[in-house]
Design a protein around this motif. Structure first.
Motif, PDB file in Angstrom:
ATOM      1  N   ILE A 149     -10.639  56.385 -66.180  1.00 44.90           N
ATOM      2  CA  ILE A 149      -9.238  55.864 -66.746  1.00 44.90           C
ATOM      3  C   ILE A 149      -9.439  54.697 -67.701  1.00 44.90           C
ATOM      4  O   ILE A 149      -8.881  54.698 -69.106  1.00 44.90           O
ATOM      5  N   ILE A 150     -10.321  53.731 -67.388  1.00 46.61           N
ATOM      6  CA  ILE A 150     -10.642  52.684 -68.379  1.00 46.61           C
ATOM      7  C   ILE A 150     -11.154  53.469 -69.697  1.00 46.61           C
ATOM      8  O   ILE A 150     -11.059  52.714 -70.722  1.00 46.61           O
ATOM      9  N   SER A 151     -12.078  54.238 -69.478  1.00 45.72           N
ATOM     10  CA  SER A 151     -12.730  55.120 -70.937  1.00 45.72           C
ATOM     11  C   SER A 151     -11.567  55.533 -71.583  1.00 45.72           C
ATOM     12  O   SER A 151     -11.811  55.428 -72.890  1.00 45.72           O
ATOM     13  N   HIS A 152     -10.547  56.335 -71.184  1.00 44.10           N
ATOM     14  CA  HIS A 152      -9.565  56.804 -71.975  1.00 44.10           C
ATOM     15  C   HIS A 152      -8.749  55.629 -72.482  1.00 44.10           C
ATOM     16  O   HIS A 152      -8.315  55.754 -73.730  1.00 44.10           O
ATOM     17  N   PHE A 153      -8.608  54.803 -71.875  1.00 44.18           N
ATOM     18  CA  PHE A 153      -7.947  53.312 -72.542  1.00 44.18           C
ATOM     19  C   PHE A 153      -8.724  52.779 -73.542  1.00 44.18           C
ATOM     20  O   PHE A 153      -8.145  52.720 -74.816  1.00 44.18           O
ATOM     21  N   LEU A 166     -20.001  60.389 -51.475  1.00 46.67           N
ATOM     22  CA  LEU A 166     -19.289  61.349 -52.228  1.00 46.67           C
ATOM     23  C   LEU A 166     -17.864  60.784 -52.707  1.00 46.67           C
ATOM     24  O   LEU A 166     -17.249  61.053 -53.689  1.00 46.67           O
ATOM     25  N   VAL A 167     -17.412  59.974 -51.612  1.00 47.24           N
ATOM     26  CA  VAL A 167     -16.045  59.472 -52.002  1.00 47.24           C
ATOM     27  C   VAL A 167     -16.024  58.219 -52.577  1.00 47.24           C
ATOM     28  O   VAL A 167     -15.147  58.129 -53.566  1.00 47.24           O
ATOM     29  N   TYR A 168     -17.173  57.305 -52.381  1.00 44.65           N
ATOM     30  CA  TYR A 168     -17.261  56.425 -53.443  1.00 44.65           C
ATOM     31  C   TYR A 168     -17.504  56.759 -54.535  1.00 44.65           C
ATOM     32  O   TYR A 168     -16.817  56.220 -55.507  1.00 44.65           O
ATOM     33  N   PRO A 193     -19.311  43.082 -49.374  1.00 45.06           N
ATOM     34  CA  PRO A 193     -19.890  44.205 -48.505  1.00 45.06           C
ATOM     35  C   PRO A 193     -20.832  45.223 -49.216  1.00 45.06           C
ATOM     36  O   PRO A 193     -20.778  45.647 -50.309  1.00 45.06           O
ATOM     37  N   LEU A 194     -21.988  45.360 -48.475  1.00 46.28           N
ATOM     38  CA  LEU A 194     -23.075  46.127 -48.789  1.00 46.28           C
ATOM     39  C   LEU A 194     -22.544  47.535 -49.239  1.00 46.28           C
ATOM     40  O   LEU A 194     -23.270  48.265 -49.888  1.00 46.28           O
ATOM     41  N   LEU A 195     -21.258  47.998 -48.456  1.00 44.49           N
ATOM     42  CA  LEU A 195     -20.841  49.448 -48.870  1.00 44.49           C
ATOM     43  C   LEU A 195     -20.212  49.507 -50.273  1.00 44.49           C
ATOM     44  O   LEU A 195     -19.809  50.618 -50.454  1.00 44.49           O
ATOM     45  N   SER A 196     -20.185  48.315 -50.814  1.00 48.99           N
ATOM     46  CA  SER A 196     -19.424  48.173 -52.089  1.00 48.99           C
ATOM     47  C   SER A 196     -20.449  48.407 -53.097  1.00 48.99           C
ATOM     48  O   SER A 196     -20.279  48.563 -54.270  1.00 48.99           O
ATOM     49  N   HIS A 197     -21.860  48.173 -52.877  1.00 55.72           N
ATOM     50  CA  HIS A 197     -23.105  47.893 -53.964  1.00 55.72           C
ATOM     51  C   HIS A 197     -23.665  49.458 -53.815  1.00 55.72           C
ATOM     52  O   HIS A 197     -24.011  50.058 -53.001  1.00 55.72           O
ATOM     53  N   PRO A 198     -23.614  50.142 -55.315  1.00 56.30           N
ATOM     54  CA  PRO A 198     -23.999  51.419 -55.186  1.00 56.30           C
ATOM     55  C   PRO A 198     -25.633  51.578 -54.764  1.00 56.30           C
ATOM     56  O   PRO A 198     -25.859  52.743 -54.362  1.00 56.30           O
ATOM     57  N   TYR A 199     -26.497  50.610 -54.808  1.00 52.43           N
ATOM     58  CA  TYR A 199     -27.446  50.714 -54.208  1.00 52.43           C
ATOM     59  C   TYR A 199     -27.751  51.134 -52.893  1.00 52.43           C
ATOM     60  O   TYR A 199     -28.488  51.977 -52.454  1.00 52.43           O
ATOM     61  N   TYR A 200     -26.936  50.480 -52.162  1.00 56.24           N
ATOM     62  CA  TYR A 200     -27.154  50.639 -50.645  1.00 56.24           C
ATOM     63  C   TYR A 200     -26.135  51.668 -50.285  1.00 56.24           C
ATOM     64  O   TYR A 200     -26.593  52.783 -49.371  1.00 56.24           O
ATOM     65  N   VAL A 201     -25.209  52.244 -51.117  1.00 56.76           N
ATOM     66  CA  VAL A 201     -24.329  53.590 -51.056  1.00 56.76           C
ATOM     67  C   VAL A 201     -25.290  54.675 -50.864  1.00 56.76           C
ATOM     68  O   VAL A 201     -25.253  55.649 -50.316  1.00 56.76           O
ATOM     69  N   CYS A 235     -15.056  55.769 -58.026  1.00 56.47           N
ATOM     70  CA  CYS A 235     -15.835  55.189 -59.138  1.00 56.47           C
ATOM     71  C   CYS A 235     -15.618  56.063 -60.568  1.00 56.47           C
ATOM     72  O   CYS A 235     -15.283  55.288 -61.312  1.00 56.47           O
ATOM     73  N   LEU A 236     -15.932  57.232 -60.215  1.00 60.69           N
ATOM     74  CA  LEU A 236     -15.730  57.944 -61.547  1.00 60.69           C
ATOM     75  C   LEU A 236     -14.177  57.970 -62.055  1.00 60.69           C
ATOM     76  O   LEU A 236     -13.903  58.213 -63.166  1.00 60.69           O
ATOM     77  N   THR A 237     -13.280  58.075 -61.178  1.00 56.13           N
ATOM     78  CA  THR A 237     -11.910  58.288 -61.213  1.00 56.13           C
ATOM     79  C   THR A 237     -11.472  56.675 -62.206  1.00 56.13           C
ATOM     80  O   THR A 237     -11.108  56.938 -63.274  1.00 56.13           O
TER      81      THR A 237
END
Length: 280
Positions: A263-267, A251-253, A211-219, A257-259
């Motif tokens: 989490i991945i960065s911490h690991f 903002l929600v998106y 879905p386009l709403l999953s692509h950061p460019y369109y968001v 994404c930052l969360t």
């Protein structure tokens, strides 16, 4: 929480004092000016120029320029003697959070300051908006994200949303590059990583028909709202082209994404530290 804010504040102070940060701001501003050179004329409204500043691959180079000041925070610290002290003093989770957010904020500030300067400079010599009675203006701004704000005279709100959306887009890819720097730990690779990641994400979204709403460019796009993406065949009237959902969704998106990135960065950072603890 206090340590996180303390680390972020320290990193931001260091970034803002660096020549690299202000060189990135100047480079980003120059890129916007260059991208709109073919569209500039004395009667061109600033909103029109700002829209076309995002075409002709300017986004590609912008991702790299905005990543310059903060994306390499971890890579540079890892290769110095400061990492062990910072990591142990801050705490493992707190270190990952502050590093990702510092990288995000540094890129956001580059884009925010650069775009604000662009709008400010051109508003001195060109109209900041167009006459609402102009039919061409009504047709165009009805197709742009949050165009109703500009059409109804909310000029500051329109430009603020335009600038903050673009800035968040740049910040997100800088944070992604910082996350992967825990794998490659090379400043030069980290700098070009936003561009590589953008291409990978675009390709995967195309292949998977995401879905386009999953692509950061369109968001974070200046040409789309949630309504336009979900209902591409419907025409929006200029005066009604604004919604709280379209404003809040990016903002929600971004928060989600930052969360995930944190989490991945911490690991990754924890794993890298434990793997190399005997060497360091």
């Amino acid at each position: 929480m206090t340590r996180i804010f303390g680390n972020i504040l320290s990193n931001c102070k260091y970034t803002l004092r660096s020549a690299r940060f202000w060189a990135a701001v100047a480079g980003y501003l120059a890129l916007l000016i260059f991208a709109t050179a073919d569209y500039y004329h004395s009667k061109a409204a600033v909103w029109y120029l700002l829209h076309y500043s995002r075409t002709f691959g300017s986004y590609y180079f912008s991702l790299v320029i905005c990543a310059l000041p903060g994306a390499t925070l971890f890579a540079e610290e890892w290769c110095s003697d400061r990492f062990v002290l910072s990591y142990s003093r801050s705490g493992k989770k707190e270190y990952a959070i502050s590093t990702i957010l510092s990288s995000f904020l540094s890129a956001l500030l580059v884009a925010f300051i650069g775009t604000s300067l662009y709008v400010g400079i051109y508003s001195l010599i060109n109209p900041i908006t167009s006459d609402a009675s102009d039919m061409a203006f009504a047709q165009q701004i009805g197709g742009y994200a949050n165009g109703g704000l500009l059409y109804n005279g909310h000029i500051f709100a329109y430009y603020f949303l335009e600038i903050i959306n673009t800035s968040c887009f740049m910040g997100l890819f800088s944070a992604l590059a910082t996350m992967l720097s825990a794998v490659f730990t090379n400043s030069y690779i980290t700098i070009i990583m936003p561009l590589v990641l953008y291409e990978i994400i675009s390709t995967l979204c195309s292949i998977l028909h995401a879905p386009l709403l999953s692509h950061p460019y369109y968001v974070f796009s200046g040409s789309n709202t949630v309504f336009r993406i979900l209902h591409p065949l419907c025409e929006l009237e200029a005066e009604s082209n604004f919604s709280v959902i379209s404003m809040l969704y990016p903002l929600v998106y971004l928060a989600v994404c930052l969360t995930i990135i944190t989490i991945i960065s911490h690991f990754l950072i924890k794993q890298k530290y434990e793997k190399n603890s005997d060497i360091r």
